[in-house]
Write a protein that holds these residues in place. Structure first.
Motif, PDB file in Angstrom:
ATOM      1  N   CYS A  29      22.440  22.472  90.890  1.00 32.11           N
ATOM      2  CA  CYS A  29      21.429  22.721  89.981  1.00 32.11           C
ATOM      3  C   CYS A  29      21.795  23.131  88.726  1.00 32.11           C
ATOM      4  O   CYS A  29      22.530  23.933  88.344  1.00 32.11           O
ATOM      5  CB  CYS A  29      20.404  23.844  90.440  1.00 32.11           C
ATOM      6  SG  CYS A  29      19.414  23.126  91.786  1.00 32.11           S
ATOM      7  N   GLU A  31      20.649  24.788  85.463  1.00 30.32           N
ATOM      8  CA  GLU A  31      19.636  25.528  85.146  1.00 30.32           C
ATOM      9  C   GLU A  31      19.676  26.056  83.673  1.00 30.32           C
ATOM     10  O   GLU A  31      20.873  26.450  83.200  1.00 30.32           O
ATOM     11  CB  GLU A  31      19.483  26.749  85.966  1.00 30.32           C
ATOM     12  CG  GLU A  31      19.069  26.638  87.376  1.00 30.32           C
ATOM     13  CD  GLU A  31      18.888  27.710  88.307  1.00 30.32           C
ATOM     14  OE1 GLU A  31      18.648  27.715  89.479  1.00 30.32           O
ATOM     15  OE2 GLU A  31      19.187  28.975  87.850  1.00 30.32           O
ATOM     16  N   THR A 145       2.360  22.279  96.246  1.00 26.43           N
ATOM     17  CA  THR A 145       3.428  22.758  97.124  1.00 26.43           C
ATOM     18  C   THR A 145       3.782  21.987  98.118  1.00 26.43           C
ATOM     19  O   THR A 145       5.043  21.606  98.496  1.00 26.43           O
ATOM     20  CB  THR A 145       2.615  24.077  97.655  1.00 26.43           C
ATOM     21  OG1 THR A 145       2.070  24.766  96.732  1.00 26.43           O
ATOM     22  CG2 THR A 145       3.523  24.922  98.561  1.00 26.43           C
ATOM     23  N   ARG A 148       5.916  18.967  97.017  1.00 23.61           N
ATOM     24  CA  ARG A 148       7.168  19.433  96.521  1.00 23.61           C
ATOM     25  C   ARG A 148       7.931  19.760  97.743  1.00 23.61           C
ATOM     26  O   ARG A 148       9.217  19.291  97.852  1.00 23.61           O
ATOM     27  CB  ARG A 148       7.051  20.676  95.919  1.00 23.61           C
ATOM     28  CG  ARG A 148       8.261  21.299  95.089  1.00 23.61           C
ATOM     29  CD  ARG A 148       8.075  22.645  94.484  1.00 23.61           C
ATOM     30  NE  ARG A 148       9.376  22.891  93.976  1.00 23.61           N
ATOM     31  CZ  ARG A 148       9.887  23.985  94.826  1.00 23.61           C
ATOM     32  NH1 ARG A 148       9.162  24.471  95.902  1.00 23.61           N
ATOM     33  NH2 ARG A 148      11.109  24.719  94.273  1.00 23.61           N
ATOM     34  N   SER A 168      16.906  21.657  86.383  1.00 23.03           N
ATOM     35  CA  SER A 168      15.749  22.618  86.697  1.00 23.03           C
ATOM     36  C   SER A 168      15.483  23.995  85.882  1.00 23.03           C
ATOM     37  O   SER A 168      16.486  24.396  85.442  1.00 23.03           O
ATOM     38  CB  SER A 168      15.843  23.021  88.243  1.00 23.03           C
ATOM     39  OG  SER A 168      15.165  23.992  88.637  1.00 23.03           O
ATOM     40  N   ASN A 170      13.520  26.045  87.540  1.00 25.41           N
ATOM     41  CA  ASN A 170      12.798  26.647  88.683  1.00 25.41           C
ATOM     42  C   ASN A 170      13.846  27.344  89.671  1.00 25.41           C
ATOM     43  O   ASN A 170      14.509  26.394  90.347  1.00 25.41           O
ATOM     44  CB  ASN A 170      11.797  25.857  89.306  1.00 25.41           C
ATOM     45  CG  ASN A 170      11.112  26.789  90.473  1.00 25.41           C
ATOM     46  OD1 ASN A 170      11.486  27.875  90.528  1.00 25.41           O
ATOM     47  ND2 ASN A 170      10.113  26.072  91.147  1.00 25.41           N
ATOM     48  N   PRO A 171      14.421  28.500  89.501  1.00 27.48           N
ATOM     49  CA  PRO A 171      15.440  28.844  90.489  1.00 27.48           C
ATOM     50  C   PRO A 171      14.971  28.559  91.864  1.00 27.48           C
ATOM     51  O   PRO A 171      15.914  28.832  92.779  1.00 27.48           O
ATOM     52  CB  PRO A 171      15.335  30.594  90.239  1.00 27.48           C
ATOM     53  CG  PRO A 171      14.632  30.785  88.882  1.00 27.48           C
ATOM     54  CD  PRO A 171      13.743  29.671  88.835  1.00 27.48           C
ATOM     55  N   GLN A 172      13.820  28.706  92.220  1.00 24.98           N
ATOM     56  CA  GLN A 172      13.568  28.210  93.555  1.00 24.98           C
ATOM     57  C   GLN A 172      14.068  26.941  94.184  1.00 24.98           C
ATOM     58  O   GLN A 172      14.374  26.776  95.374  1.00 24.98           O
ATOM     59  CB  GLN A 172      11.823  28.107  93.853  1.00 24.98           C
ATOM     60  CG  GLN A 172      11.583  29.149  94.649  1.00 24.98           C
ATOM     61  CD  GLN A 172       9.854  29.156  94.752  1.00 24.98           C
ATOM     62  OE1 GLN A 172       9.358  29.204  93.688  1.00 24.98           O
ATOM     63  NE2 GLN A 172       9.432  28.716  95.764  1.00 24.98           N
ATOM     64  N   ASP A 173      14.078  25.932  93.241  1.00 27.84           N
ATOM     65  CA  ASP A 173      14.981  24.667  93.559  1.00 27.84           C
ATOM     66  C   ASP A 173      16.323  24.814  94.336  1.00 27.84           C
ATOM     67  O   ASP A 173      16.469  24.302  95.197  1.00 27.84           O
ATOM     68  CB  ASP A 173      14.987  23.717  92.360  1.00 27.84           C
ATOM     69  CG  ASP A 173      13.621  23.293  91.701  1.00 27.84           C
ATOM     70  OD1 ASP A 173      12.505  23.552  92.627  1.00 27.84           O
ATOM     71  OD2 ASP A 173      13.659  22.905  90.707  1.00 27.84           O
ATOM     72  N   ARG A 175      17.587  27.663  95.660  1.00 30.92           N
ATOM     73  CA  ARG A 175      17.541  28.293  96.964  1.00 30.92           C
ATOM     74  C   ARG A 175      17.006  27.503  98.049  1.00 30.92           C
ATOM     75  O   ARG A 175      17.750  27.452  99.144  1.00 30.92           O
ATOM     76  CB  ARG A 175      16.503  29.599  96.765  1.00 30.92           C
ATOM     77  CG  ARG A 175      17.134  30.704  96.106  1.00 30.92           C
ATOM     78  CD  ARG A 175      16.247  31.812  96.134  1.00 30.92           C
ATOM     79  NE  ARG A 175      14.866  31.843  95.553  1.00 30.92           N
ATOM     80  CZ  ARG A 175      14.676  32.258  94.375  1.00 30.92           C
ATOM     81  NH1 ARG A 175      15.630  32.648  93.571  1.00 30.92           N
ATOM     82  NH2 ARG A 175      13.494  32.195  93.887  1.00 30.92           N
ATOM     83  N   GLU A 176      16.118  26.539  97.812  1.00 30.44           N
ATOM     84  CA  GLU A 176      15.353  25.920  98.588  1.00 30.44           C
ATOM     85  C   GLU A 176      16.399  24.612  99.091  1.00 30.44           C
ATOM     86  O   GLU A 176      16.341  24.276 100.286  1.00 30.44           O
ATOM     87  CB  GLU A 176      14.134  25.516  98.313  1.00 30.44           C
ATOM     88  CG  GLU A 176      13.177  26.650  98.445  1.00 30.44           C
ATOM     89  CD  GLU A 176      11.664  26.241  97.958  1.00 30.44           C
ATOM     90  OE1 GLU A 176      11.269  25.059  98.325  1.00 30.44           O
ATOM     91  OE2 GLU A 176      10.905  27.010  97.652  1.00 30.44           O
TER      92      GLU A 176
END
Ligand SMILES: Nc1ncnc2c1ncn2[C@@H]1O[C@H](COP(=O)(O)OP(=O)(O)OP(=O)(O)O)[C@@H](O)[C@H]1O
Length: 187
Positions: A29, A31, A145, A148, A168, A170-173, A175-176
């Motif tokens: 990612c 970021e 949600t 995604r 991205s 979005n730091p969630q990208d 992580r997931e």
């Protein structure tokens, strides 16, 4: 893939300053906040923009598939036609992908789709195209949600073994997707 001492400025505005990182197979990612140079970096990697200095190594001869910040779809064609456009004769694989991403198999033109549906068609097209590496610029914008989650699962499965670069904010990208993270430094 290796980015080696990359520099890029637009006029007086320095966007990338001596950027180096490695992206092995798997998801990396990229970021940065808005305006931080993510799109510029991906466009250089895709060969659409020239760096001022430095180079990208390891993609020589590689087939790249991309999701651009804009969807760049054939608006008057159906979703499945947008997909088979990049891989002729792949109707079955295309239909499977559309189904995985919750998209209709009807002949409805994508011009009539919502923004989130179009985003998923753009991702499906990149995933169907024969490629060694995927370059994805904010592929999950505008998705709810559930959509995604479907995209994340599909990317995880179908991106396996490839170099996947995903811009991205979005730091969630990361992580997931269990991804490596390259944070572009503020300049
Ligand atoms: N063709 C261009 N000419 C001049 N300036 C540009 C050009 N393309 C990008 N820039 C500038 O370079 C900087 C980085 O832009 P870029 O689109 O790479 O950032 P980004 O991280 O992708 O932003 P966002 O998250 O908002 O998409 C911005 O300040 C932008 O205005």
């Amino acid at each position: 893939m290796d980015v080696v001492h990359l520099w890029k400025a637009y006029g007086d505005k320095l966007v990338l300053r001596d950027l180096s990182f490695s992206a092995p197979p798997g998801v990396t990612c990229i970021e940065a906040p808005s305006g931080g140079g993510k799109t510029t970096l991906l466009r250089i990697i895709l060969g659409l923009e020239k760096a001022d200095r430095g180079r990208v190594e390891g993609l020589e001869g590689a087939r790249l598939a991309a999701v651009f910040q804009e969807d760049r779809l054939l608006l008057h064609a159906a979703a499945i036609e947008n997909l088979t456009f990049v891989r002729a004769g792949a109707e079955e694989a295309a239909a499977e992908l559309l189904e995985e991403l919750g998209l209709p198999l009807s002949g409805q033109p994508v011009a009539e789709f919502s923004g989130g549906m179009r985003r998923r068609v753009a991702l499906a097209r990149a995933l169907l195209a024969p490629s060694d590496a995927l370059v994805l610029d904010e592929p999950f914008t505008g998705l709810d949600t559930q959509s995604r989650a479907a995209c994340l699962a599909c990317l995880r499965r179908r991106g396996e073994g490839k170099v996947v670069l995903l811009a991205s904010h979005n730091p969630q990208d990361a992580r997931e997707l269990d991804a490596r993270v390259v944070r572009l430094p503020a300049i």
